[in-house]
Design a protein around this motif. Sequence first.
Motif, mmCIF file in Angstrom:
data_model
loop_
_atom_site.group_PDB
_atom_site.id
_atom_site.type_symbol
_atom_site.label_atom_id
_atom_site.label_comp_id
_atom_site.label_asym_id
_atom_site.label_seq_id
_atom_site.Cartn_x
_atom_site.Cartn_y
_atom_site.Cartn_z
ATOM 1 N N HIS A 1 0.839 -1.187 0.000
ATOM 2 C CA HIS A 1 0.000 0.000 0.000
ATOM 3 C C HIS A 1 0.880 1.244 0.000
ATOM 4 O O HIS A 1 2.025 1.224 0.460
ATOM 5 N N ALA A 2 0.333 2.312 -0.569
ATOM 6 C CA ALA A 2 1.063 3.563 -0.712
ATOM 7 C C ALA A 2 0.097 4.715 -0.491
ATOM 8 O O ALA A 2 -1.122 4.529 -0.381
ATOM 9 N N ARG A 3 0.674 5.909 -0.448
ATOM 10 C CA ARG A 3 -0.151 7.110 -0.282
ATOM 11 C C ARG A 3 0.428 8.213 -1.141
ATOM 12 O O ARG A 3 1.643 8.447 -1.140
ATOM 13 N N LEU A 4 -0.435 8.877 -1.888
ATOM 14 C CA LEU A 4 -0.007 10.056 -2.623
ATOM 15 C C LEU A 4 0.210 11.206 -1.657
ATOM 16 O O LEU A 4 -0.468 11.313 -0.626
ATOM 17 N N GLY A 5 1.136 12.097 -2.006
ATOM 18 C CA GLY A 5 1.302 13.306 -1.216
ATOM 19 C C GLY A 5 0.108 14.230 -1.389
ATOM 20 O O GLY A 5 -0.698 14.085 -2.313
ATOM 21 N N TYR A 6 -0.038 15.165 -0.476
ATOM 22 C CA TYR A 6 -1.150 16.101 -0.581
ATOM 23 C C TYR A 6 -0.752 17.442 0.015
ATOM 24 O O TYR A 6 0.196 17.556 0.784
ATOM 25 N N SER A 7 -1.509 18.487 -0.375
ATOM 26 C CA SER A 7 -1.235 19.840 0.103
ATOM 27 C C SER A 7 -2.532 20.629 0.089
ATOM 28 O O SER A 7 -3.557 20.156 -0.383
ATOM 29 N N GLY A 8 -2.459 21.843 0.617
ATOM 30 C CA GLY A 8 -3.658 22.667 0.686
ATOM 31 C C GLY A 8 -4.245 22.631 2.074
ATOM 32 O O GLY A 8 -3.651 22.144 3.028
ATOM 33 N N ALA A 9 -5.447 23.156 2.223
ATOM 34 C CA ALA A 9 -6.097 23.208 3.519
ATOM 35 C C ALA A 9 -6.761 21.878 3.825
ATOM 36 O O ALA A 9 -7.128 21.124 2.939
ATOM 37 N N GLY A 10 -6.914 21.602 5.116
ATOM 38 C CA GLY A 10 -7.627 20.400 5.511
ATOM 39 C C GLY A 10 -6.770 19.472 6.340
ATOM 40 O O GLY A 10 -5.631 19.784 6.700
ATOM 41 N N SER A 11 -7.302 18.313 6.647
ATOM 42 C CA SER A 11 -6.582 17.341 7.460
ATOM 43 C C SER A 11 -6.902 15.933 6.979
ATOM 44 O O SER A 11 -7.869 15.705 6.246
ATOM 45 N N ARG A 12 -6.100 15.010 7.413
ATOM 46 C CA ARG A 12 -6.274 13.599 7.056
ATOM 47 C C ARG A 12 -5.969 12.777 8.294
ATOM 48 O O ARG A 12 -4.859 12.819 8.826
ATOM 49 N N TRP A 13 -6.974 12.016 8.757
ATOM 50 C CA TRP A 13 -6.808 11.234 9.988
ATOM 51 C C TRP A 13 -7.320 9.826 9.749
ATOM 52 O O TRP A 13 -8.499 9.602 9.508
ATOM 53 N N LEU A 14 -6.395 8.904 9.783
ATOM 54 C CA LEU A 14 -6.743 7.492 9.705
ATOM 55 C C LEU A 14 -6.257 6.803 10.979
ATOM 56 O O LEU A 14 -5.331 7.289 11.640
ATOM 57 N N GLN A 15 -6.888 5.703 11.309
ATOM 58 C CA GLN A 15 -6.392 4.814 12.343
ATOM 59 C C GLN A 15 -6.099 3.462 11.703
ATOM 60 O O GLN A 15 -6.803 3.032 10.785
ATOM 61 N N GLY A 16 -5.040 2.813 12.174
ATOM 62 C CA GLY A 16 -4.658 1.530 11.610
ATOM 63 C C GLY A 16 -4.441 0.486 12.685
ATOM 64 O O GLY A 16 -4.132 0.812 13.832
ATOM 65 N N CYS A 17 -4.623 -0.759 12.323
ATOM 66 C CA CYS A 17 -4.321 -1.858 13.234
ATOM 67 C C CYS A 17 -3.940 -3.082 12.418
ATOM 68 O O CYS A 17 -4.112 -3.124 11.194
ATOM 69 N N TYR A 18 -3.422 -4.081 13.111
ATOM 70 C CA TYR A 18 -3.035 -5.334 12.480
ATOM 71 C C TYR A 18 -3.916 -6.470 12.989
ATOM 72 O O TYR A 18 -4.447 -6.426 14.102
ATOM 73 N N ALA A 19 -4.057 -7.467 12.162
ATOM 74 C CA ALA A 19 -4.784 -8.679 12.531
ATOM 75 C C ALA A 19 -4.104 -9.833 11.803
ATOM 76 O O ALA A 19 -3.127 -9.632 11.077
ATOM 77 N N ASP A 20 -4.631 -11.030 11.996
ATOM 78 C CA ASP A 20 -3.999 -12.209 11.408
ATOM 79 C C ASP A 20 -4.915 -12.890 10.407
ATOM 80 O O ASP A 20 -6.111 -13.060 10.642
ATOM 81 N N LYS A 21 -4.310 -13.280 9.294
ATOM 82 C CA LYS A 21 -5.054 -13.844 8.173
ATOM 83 C C LYS A 21 -5.681 -15.185 8.512
ATOM 84 O O LYS A 21 -6.708 -15.547 7.930
ATOM 85 N N ASP A 22 -5.080 -15.930 9.441
ATOM 86 C CA ASP A 22 -5.661 -17.229 9.758
ATOM 87 C C ASP A 22 -7.064 -17.076 10.333
ATOM 88 O O ASP A 22 -7.947 -17.903 10.072
ATOM 89 N N GLY A 23 -7.318 -16.004 11.093
ATOM 90 C CA GLY A 23 -8.667 -15.770 11.607
ATOM 91 C C GLY A 23 -9.656 -15.488 10.496
ATOM 92 O O GLY A 23 -10.780 -15.999 10.494
ATOM 93 N N LEU A 24 -9.245 -14.669 9.526
ATOM 94 C CA LEU A 24 -10.132 -14.361 8.398
ATOM 95 C C LEU A 24 -10.410 -15.611 7.582
ATOM 96 O O LEU A 24 -11.573 -15.893 7.241
ATOM 97 N N LEU A 25 -9.370 -16.378 7.271
ATOM 98 C CA LEU A 25 -9.572 -17.578 6.452
ATOM 99 C C LEU A 25 -10.377 -18.631 7.196
ATOM 100 O O LEU A 25 -11.169 -19.360 6.586
ATOM 101 N N SER A 26 -10.206 -18.715 8.517
ATOM 102 C CA SER A 26 -10.996 -19.653 9.309
ATOM 103 C C SER A 26 -12.467 -19.273 9.299
ATOM 104 O O SER A 26 -13.346 -20.120 9.102
ATOM 105 N N THR A 27 -12.749 -17.986 9.506
ATOM 106 C CA THR A 27 -14.138 -17.529 9.485
ATOM 107 C C THR A 27 -14.772 -17.783 8.128
ATOM 108 O O THR A 27 -15.914 -18.250 8.033
ATOM 109 N N LEU A 28 -14.031 -17.487 7.062
ATOM 110 C CA LEU A 28 -14.543 -17.704 5.710
ATOM 111 C C LEU A 28 -14.802 -19.185 5.460
ATOM 112 O O LEU A 28 -15.856 -19.564 4.934
ATOM 113 N N ALA A 29 -13.858 -20.045 5.828
ATOM 114 C CA ALA A 29 -14.021 -21.482 5.590
ATOM 115 C C ALA A 29 -15.228 -22.022 6.358
ATOM 116 O O ALA A 29 -15.993 -22.843 5.830
#
Length: 378
Positions: free
Chosen positions: A339-367
């Motif tokens: 994943h990547a992010r383009l640069g930005y400028s001008g007025a305003g703000s950008r606020w994201l929150q991020g976290c990690y998880a494990d793929k085995d949980g997703l694949l288990s739920t899907l299966a």
Amino acid sequence: MLRSATHDPSVVTIEFDDGTTTRFHAIWLRDNALDPETRAPGNGQRLITIGDIPADIAISAAGVVNGDLSVTFAPENKTVTFPADWLAEHSYDRAQSIAFGRIAPGITTWERGIDAPSGEWAAVQSTRAAKRDWLAAVAEFGFAKLTGGPTEPESLLKVADLFGYVRETNYGPYFEVRTEVNPTNLAYTGLGLQAHTDNPYRDPVPTLQILYCLENSAEGGDSIVVDGFRAAEKLRDENPEGFALLAGYPARFEYKGSDGVCLRSRRPMIELSPDGELVGIRFNNRSSAPIVDVPFDKMEAYYAAYRQLGEIIDDRAMGVSFKLEPGESFIVDNTRVLHARLGYSGAGSRWLQGCYADKDGLLSTLAAMEMAQPEAAE
């Protein structure tokens, strides 16, 4: 349904109704017997060890009973029935691909031009079919968006709750990606970021990352995702020797940016299973440590392949871009999708929150959802 079964002491050969045949070894059948003395009826876990199976295990009888296979093992004099459909699903008597750097079944690689797979918050939260489709998109494509969500902080934790658990790291259960235009601190810049996988210095690496948008009033700052498996395919086809170098020698990654933390890993940029299947990508220029495990006479060719892979990843034709609105998020398979992010400028703000998880949980739920009866899954 089975048509016939023949055997000698070490092998059973079965023929299905459609005329196809397959073989199974005595030791394999005994190890995978489905009777309650071999496997727990409730959870299917094996109740015997390999040492519990007689070293001289043999097949004393085999035949078709009601369309399924019945086998008697000597010297135990133990008879076990194997359903025909179970045997068909688990057959190993077939031509197996050994293509170097091949993609696993069920995975679709992509580049610019595809529509980003997406789910809608309310539907995914309340409807099993919508949730299943969203999880399946992550499994197949390595990423998916989620739209129409709340804009309260920590909403990303509810995304992880859909399939598993947050993987807490030294950054905490989640981290802030809060950047402002005209910042008072350089930590809050609008600089662009090259496509990368996160935390390659960890072993094991976090296998899923969730990024959730709470504010995004700045101009620019689009999110970009790149399929690392497609990039690896391109390198493999254009420069097979270079591909083999990046897969055959470990790179090194390191992070020691805060007190009490010194994370290091020694893993290849392109990771293959022992039989040549592509299983992972680690690519992050900011976290790269000196590469010292490549022989002197191969180092220049290694760096040439590294540069070529970077050029493929940076090619604009590889990236799928989108601008997250407040209440939108996306999840990526961090072992595959950069994943990547383009640069930005001008007025305003950008606020994201991020976290990690494990793929085995997703694949288990899907299966588990895919194994459920259709009426129950809906």
